[in-house]
Design a protein around this motif. Structure first.
Motif, PDB file in Angstrom:
ATOM      1  N   ILE A   1       3.637   6.097  -5.858  1.00 39.86           N
ATOM      2  CA  ILE A   1       3.430   6.064  -7.224  1.00 39.86           C
ATOM      3  C   ILE A   1       2.333   6.904  -7.604  1.00 39.86           C
ATOM      4  O   ILE A   1       2.221   7.802  -8.454  1.00 39.86           O
ATOM      5  CB  ILE A   1       3.001   4.501  -8.000  1.00 39.86           C
ATOM      6  CG1 ILE A   1       4.240   3.756  -7.927  1.00 39.86           C
ATOM      7  CG2 ILE A   1       2.481   4.788  -9.370  1.00 39.86           C
ATOM      8  CD1 ILE A   1       4.195   2.353  -8.278  1.00 39.86           C
ATOM      9  N   ASN A   2       1.199   7.015  -6.692  1.00 42.55           N
ATOM     10  CA  ASN A   2       0.032   7.926  -7.027  1.00 42.55           C
ATOM     11  C   ASN A   2       0.500   9.389  -6.752  1.00 42.55           C
ATOM     12  O   ASN A   2       0.056  10.303  -7.445  1.00 42.55           O
ATOM     13  CB  ASN A   2      -1.164   7.493  -5.978  1.00 42.55           C
ATOM     14  CG  ASN A   2      -2.017   6.563  -6.809  1.00 42.55           C
ATOM     15  OD1 ASN A   2      -2.154   6.167  -7.965  1.00 42.55           O
ATOM     16  ND2 ASN A   2      -2.549   5.818  -5.802  1.00 42.55           N
ATOM     17  N   ARG A   3       1.158   9.627  -5.813  1.00 46.04           N
ATOM     18  CA  ARG A   3       1.724  10.853  -5.288  1.00 46.04           C
ATOM     19  C   ARG A   3       2.567  11.429  -6.503  1.00 46.04           C
ATOM     20  O   ARG A   3       2.543  12.655  -6.705  1.00 46.04           O
ATOM     21  CB  ARG A   3       2.332  10.822  -3.914  1.00 46.04           C
ATOM     22  CG  ARG A   3       1.495  10.481  -2.975  1.00 46.04           C
ATOM     23  CD  ARG A   3       1.979  10.277  -1.494  1.00 46.04           C
ATOM     24  NE  ARG A   3       1.040  10.406  -0.560  1.00 46.04           N
ATOM     25  CZ  ARG A   3       1.274  10.215   0.939  1.00 46.04           C
ATOM     26  NH1 ARG A   3       2.683  10.495   1.181  1.00 46.04           N
ATOM     27  NH2 ARG A   3       0.314   9.959   1.567  1.00 46.04           N
ATOM     28  N   ILE A   4       3.372  10.673  -7.047  1.00 47.61           N
ATOM     29  CA  ILE A   4       4.040  11.191  -8.181  1.00 47.61           C
ATOM     30  C   ILE A   4       3.287  11.146  -9.234  1.00 47.61           C
ATOM     31  O   ILE A   4       3.366  12.741  -9.791  1.00 47.61           O
ATOM     32  CB  ILE A   4       5.257   9.898  -8.830  1.00 47.61           C
ATOM     33  CG1 ILE A   4       6.329   9.998  -7.345  1.00 47.61           C
ATOM     34  CG2 ILE A   4       5.918  10.537  -9.901  1.00 47.61           C
ATOM     35  CD1 ILE A   4       7.391   8.886  -7.711  1.00 47.61           C
TER      36      ILE A   4
ATOM     37  N   VAL B   1      -5.637  -4.922  -9.576  1.00 49.00           N
ATOM     38  CA  VAL B   1      -6.548  -3.730  -9.510  1.00 49.00           C
ATOM     39  C   VAL B   1      -5.659  -2.560  -9.634  1.00 49.00           C
ATOM     40  O   VAL B   1      -6.231  -1.594 -10.745  1.00 49.00           O
ATOM     41  CB  VAL B   1      -7.090  -3.627  -8.217  1.00 49.00           C
ATOM     42  CG1 VAL B   1      -7.859  -2.181  -8.066  1.00 49.00           C
ATOM     43  CG2 VAL B   1      -7.919  -4.722  -7.903  1.00 49.00           C
ATOM     44  N   PHE B   2      -4.166  -2.341  -9.320  1.00 52.06           N
ATOM     45  CA  PHE B   2      -3.686  -1.187  -9.527  1.00 52.06           C
ATOM     46  C   PHE B   2      -3.250  -1.292 -11.101  1.00 52.06           C
ATOM     47  O   PHE B   2      -3.245   0.033 -11.721  1.00 52.06           O
ATOM     48  CB  PHE B   2      -2.177  -1.501  -8.711  1.00 52.06           C
ATOM     49  CG  PHE B   2      -1.341  -0.132  -8.947  1.00 52.06           C
ATOM     50  CD1 PHE B   2      -1.549   1.079  -8.469  1.00 52.06           C
ATOM     51  CD2 PHE B   2      -0.059  -0.439  -9.573  1.00 52.06           C
ATOM     52  CE1 PHE B   2      -0.695   1.938  -8.661  1.00 52.06           C
ATOM     53  CE2 PHE B   2       0.807   0.613  -9.793  1.00 52.06           C
ATOM     54  CZ  PHE B   2       0.418   1.977  -9.410  1.00 52.06           C
TER      55      PHE B   2
ATOM     56  N   TYR C   1       0.979  -1.243  -0.102  1.00 58.11           N
ATOM     57  CA  TYR C   1       0.079   0.033  -0.146  1.00 58.11           C
ATOM     58  C   TYR C   1       0.778   1.220   0.017  1.00 58.11           C
ATOM     59  O   TYR C   1       0.438   2.266  -0.545  1.00 58.11           O
ATOM     60  CB  TYR C   1      -0.809   0.071   1.139  1.00 58.11           C
ATOM     61  CG  TYR C   1      -1.825  -1.272   1.112  1.00 58.11           C
ATOM     62  CD1 TYR C   1      -2.764  -1.276   0.004  1.00 58.11           C
ATOM     63  CD2 TYR C   1      -1.983  -2.190   1.906  1.00 58.11           C
ATOM     64  CE1 TYR C   1      -3.852  -2.115  -0.084  1.00 58.11           C
ATOM     65  CE2 TYR C   1      -2.926  -3.225   1.716  1.00 58.11           C
ATOM     66  CZ  TYR C   1      -3.784  -3.338   0.716  1.00 58.11           C
ATOM     67  OH  TYR C   1      -4.870  -4.324   0.516  1.00 58.11           O
ATOM     68  N   ARG C   2       2.151   1.158   0.862  1.00 61.53           N
ATOM     69  CA  ARG C   2       3.035   2.377   0.744  1.00 61.53           C
ATOM     70  C   ARG C   2       3.430   2.736  -0.677  1.00 61.53           C
ATOM     71  O   ARG C   2       3.643   3.759  -1.125  1.00 61.53           O
ATOM     72  CB  ARG C   2       4.016   2.086   1.716  1.00 61.53           C
ATOM     73  CG  ARG C   2       3.626   2.094   3.156  1.00 61.53           C
ATOM     74  CD  ARG C   2       2.919   3.344   3.667  1.00 61.53           C
ATOM     75  NE  ARG C   2       1.727   3.629   3.495  1.00 61.53           N
ATOM     76  CZ  ARG C   2       0.533   2.761   3.992  1.00 61.53           C
ATOM     77  NH1 ARG C   2       0.998   1.963   5.277  1.00 61.53           N
ATOM     78  NH2 ARG C   2      -0.424   3.119   3.801  1.00 61.53           N
ATOM     79  N   ILE C   3       3.755   1.469  -1.632  1.00 63.97           N
ATOM     80  CA  ILE C   3       4.293   1.723  -2.836  1.00 63.97           C
ATOM     81  C   ILE C   3       3.252   2.187  -3.655  1.00 63.97           C
ATOM     82  O   ILE C   3       3.621   3.239  -4.547  1.00 63.97           O
ATOM     83  CB  ILE C   3       4.832   0.412  -3.198  1.00 63.97           C
ATOM     84  CG1 ILE C   3       5.894  -0.364  -2.567  1.00 63.97           C
ATOM     85  CG2 ILE C   3       4.753   0.336  -4.834  1.00 63.97           C
ATOM     86  CD1 ILE C   3       6.130  -1.501  -2.957  1.00 63.97           C
TER      87      ILE C   3
END
Length: 242
Positions: free
Chosen positions: A137-140, A210-211, A131-133
């Motif tokens: 990635i989403n934040r980037i 899902v990701f 989940y941290r990964i």
């Protein structure tokens, strides 16, 4: 810095079969408000078959139940905005928890020069490396394209909402389209305090599957391709409380 001391915020929550999440979401927003601003809570339900409406009906300022809204989230969001009395609109998913003094943080963000709207940093309500990964990635991603998703608590002034004519009539990724429209009239702020959104979609399915699916849809959206074909599957997840 000059502050706006009177800034009513209308919080608009679209729901569909959210009995397991909506109470906690509302409890958290009430606990984390500063008490210095007036808040209005509007819930727009698209025809829940569970206890969502009964769970929340005594805790809202306005409650709309309309099954004709089903099939596209933008309908519920625009309906809530039309009913809102606040000068600021905050669009909140039913499974997303707001941070401490979120209302004051929104006020400060909107007072910055050129800012027409914004969102909060994204976070999961689950621990774990995977989940941290995905968070990283989403934040980037949204730092690059400046298009936030609905699970980040999008906000804007009523005036700017009306200037862009609300949420575009898109059955999927309506928040990203909305951010694109807002960016046409100004800057979007990113509040560093994260919201915590449910990881249920990833828990119910294979996390990486899902990701990767979400990423593939985002790539096609970025390329300007037609992504409407993915909408029915996303709505089916909503109907199941997913």
């Amino acid at each position: 810095m000059r502050y706006l001391y009177l800034m009513d915020i209308s919080i608009i929550i679209p729901t569909l079969n959210e009995e397991n999440y909506i109470r906690h979401t509302v409890d958290r927003l009430l606990a984390n408000q500063s008490g210095k601003l007036e808040l209005e809570l509007i819930v727009v339900d698209a025809g829940s078959q569970d206890e969502t409406v009964n769970t929340i009906k005594e805790r809202t300022n306005q409650l709309v139940v309309d099954s004709t809204l089903a099939g596209a989230k933008y309908k519920s969001l625009n309906t809530g905005a039309e009913l809102a009395n606040g000068e600021v609109l905050l669009f909140l998913d039913a499974d997303t928890l707001l941070p401490h003094h979120f209302d004051l943080q929104i006020r400060e963000a909107l007072h910055k020069k050129g800012v027409v709207g914004g969102a909060f940093e994204f976070g999961f309500n689950r621990r774990g490396v995977v989940y941290r990964i995905i968070e990283w990635i989403n934040r980037i991603r949204y730092r690059i394209d400046k298009r936030y998703f609905g699970d980040q608590g999008l906000f804007c002034s009523r005036e700017n909402f009306e200037r862009v004519r609300g949420y575009p009539h898109e059955p999927i990724m309506e928040a990203a389209y909305f951010c694109k429209a807002l960016r046409g009239i100004g800057r979007l702020a990113l509040i560093k305090s994260p919201v915590l959104t449910s990881a249920r979609r990833f828990e119910q399915g294979n996390v990486f599957r899902v990701f990767l699916k979400d990423t593939w849809i985002w790539i096609q959206f970025t390329l300007g391709l037609n992504i409407k074909k993915y909408a029915p599957a996303y709505w089916a997840e909503n109907q199941n409380g997913g």
